[in-house]
Enzyme design. Structure first.
Site, PDB file in Angstrom:
ATOM      1  CD  GLU A   1     -71.190  24.372 102.969  1.00  0.00           C
ATOM      2  OE1 GLU A   1     -72.369  24.473 102.426  1.00  0.00           O
ATOM      3  OE2 GLU A   1     -71.297  23.762 104.195  1.00  0.00           O
TER       4      GLU A   1
ATOM      5  NE  ARG B   1     -26.924  37.153  86.505  1.00  0.00           N
ATOM      6  CZ  ARG B   1     -25.859  37.118  86.727  1.00  0.00           C
ATOM      7  NH1 ARG B   1     -24.849  37.222  85.893  1.00  0.00           N
ATOM      8  NH2 ARG B   1     -25.486  36.836  88.024  1.00  0.00           N
TER       9      ARG B   1
ATOM     10  CD  GLN C   1     -32.824  27.287  91.870  1.00  0.00           C
ATOM     11  OE1 GLN C   1     -33.867  27.444  92.501  1.00  0.00           O
ATOM     12  NE2 GLN C   1     -31.789  27.167  92.336  1.00  0.00           N
TER      13      GLN C   1
ATOM     14  CD  GLU D   1     -63.053  25.367  87.950  1.00  0.00           C
ATOM     15  OE1 GLU D   1     -63.365  24.253  87.168  1.00  0.00           O
ATOM     16  OE2 GLU D   1     -63.167  26.563  87.623  1.00  0.00           O
TER      17      GLU D   1
END
Length: 420
Positions: A159, A302, A370, A397
């Site tokens: 709630e 990369r 990162q 949860e």
């Protein structure tokens, strides 16, 4: 599809095959009573979920994140494949599979998109109180028909002023004859706008009633008069999942839809988590595994300072940390699932699994961003979405802080008994 897999005879190599391998010197047999092998059925289930995730979910994940559209077609396909409602007992038309099987599917689906995973697999939480405390008639009516058509349900407990503090739930149910009248407001309800029925926790005890006896659970059909479904919330991540507020104004529910005895609702609502927290941990493991996958691939392609960045020690260390977290998170999740599948209380293990996997999913996603550098901060690359999606695993949860409380209380309790 899954019925044919489940029906297959499992699961282990024959004694003759093992003896042949032993004679050949290719394996050393040692019976420890512990095995990390999945059965043939579980492997087939895992592979089927992996194929669905890679071929159907991943190509549309970015678009669903952009539009926040509920993945209705993916839900129906997952239902057709048998990935939804796997734990519904066979006597009610289900497959009667365990929590571990659900975890295997959840991890693979979350690898593709954890938002789709939450949307597609959210039925489990709403169904669990019915499985735990429902009468045979309630189970047949509300669980049985979910195996006949692609229906959805939702777990209505949280709630605006009561999240971790379930004792603060203010929604009230008052008995009038053979009906109950429910009034109150629920918030952050997954499947809120698409559910066909709700599990609703409402206060039925008087002032001063113990929390464990103050609440009762109800099954409420979504088309009942007086239910007002709010707007779809715009969340940080898992955007295609349907999250809304649901208000109950003089909603009349027959006593036949009361779950268990009056005052047992808290036990049913909290007991559900023993079975649902391991799959939540599985989703977090899936996000961590995807972050590791994307970061590894990028680091090998990369180049910086004349070589792939994977050859830079700091990058390699980050990849190693991510891999360790995925593996350990998976082991913790499997243990929690295995415990409850053995019919044992697994609250301690479920909290550890959810805590560790949730924290690691966030760390892995952060490391992935990162490693990607500036590209990781851009929506054109997948790790930005993973970073946003991961955060919810430390919140829904049961927050990470609540899990730590549960774990520490168990430790102190065992220490006081001399069992630690």
């Amino acid at each position: 599809m899954l019925r044919s897999l489940v029906a297959r005879v499992p699961k282990q190599a024959s004694k003759a095959a093992a003896a042949t391998a032993l004679r050949a010197g290719s394996v050393r047999l040692y019976s420890s009573g512990l095995s990390f092998d999945l059965s043939d059925t579980q492997k087939a289930l895992q592979e089927s979920a992996r194929k669905f995730s890679r071929e159907k979910i991943m190509p549309v994940a970015a678009k669903l994140d952009e539009t926040s559209e509920y993945p209705e077609s993916l839900f129906k396909e997952a239902w057709d494949l048998g990935f939804v409602n796997m734990h519904i007992p066979e006597e009610h038309g289900g497959l009667g599979l365990g929590v571990l099987e659900e975890c295997l599917v959840t991890e693979e689906v979350a690898f593709g998109c954890s938002g789709v995973g939450t949307a597609v697999l959210a039925n489990s939480l709403g169904q669990m109180p019915v499985l735990l405390g429902g009468s045979p008639e309630q189970k047949q009516k509300y669980l049985g028909r979910m195996t006949e058509e692609p229906l959805k349900c939702a777990y209505c407990v949280t709630e605006p002023g009561a999240g971790s503090d379930v004792a603060g739930v203010k929604t009230r149910a008052v008995q009038k004859g053979d009906e109950w009248v429910i009034n109150g407001q629920k918030m952050w309800i997954t499947n809120g706008g698409v559910a066909d029925w709700f599990f609703v926790l409402a206060r039925t005890g008087g002032e001063g009633a113990k929390t464990s006896q103050a609440f009762t659970g109800f099954i409420v059909d979504a088309d009942t008069a007086g239910i007002i479904v709010g707007r779809k919330e715009k969340n940080m991540g898992q955007r295609c999942s349907d999250t809304r507020g649901v208000t109950f104004e003089d909603v009349r529910v027959p006593d036949a839809n009361r779950l268990g005895k009056v005052g047992e609702g808290f036990k049913l609502a909290m007991g559900a988590f023993d079975s649902t927290r391991p799959p939540v941990a599985a989703g977090a493991v899936g996000v961590g595994a995807r972050a590791l996958h994307e970061a590894t691939k990028f680091a090998m392609e990369r180049r910086s300072m004349g070589k792939p960045i994977a050859q830079h020690q700091m990058i390699a260390a980050m990849i190693a940390d991510m891999a360790a977290g995925v593996e350990l998170g998976r082991l913790g999740m499997w243990r929690a699932a295995w415990e409850v599948d053995q019919g044992r209380r697994n609250t301690y293990y479920a909290s550890i699994a959810k805590l560790f996997a949730g924290d690691h999913a966030n760390a892995a996603a952060s490391n992935a961003v990162q490693i990607f550098g500036g590209a990781g901060f851009n929506t054109e690359y997948p790790v930005e979405k993973l970073f946003r999606d991961a955060k919810i695993y430390t919140i829904y949860e049961g927050t990470a802080q609540i899990q730590r409380i549960i774990i520490s209380q168990d430790i102190f309790s065992r220490a006081a008994r001399g069992d630690l």
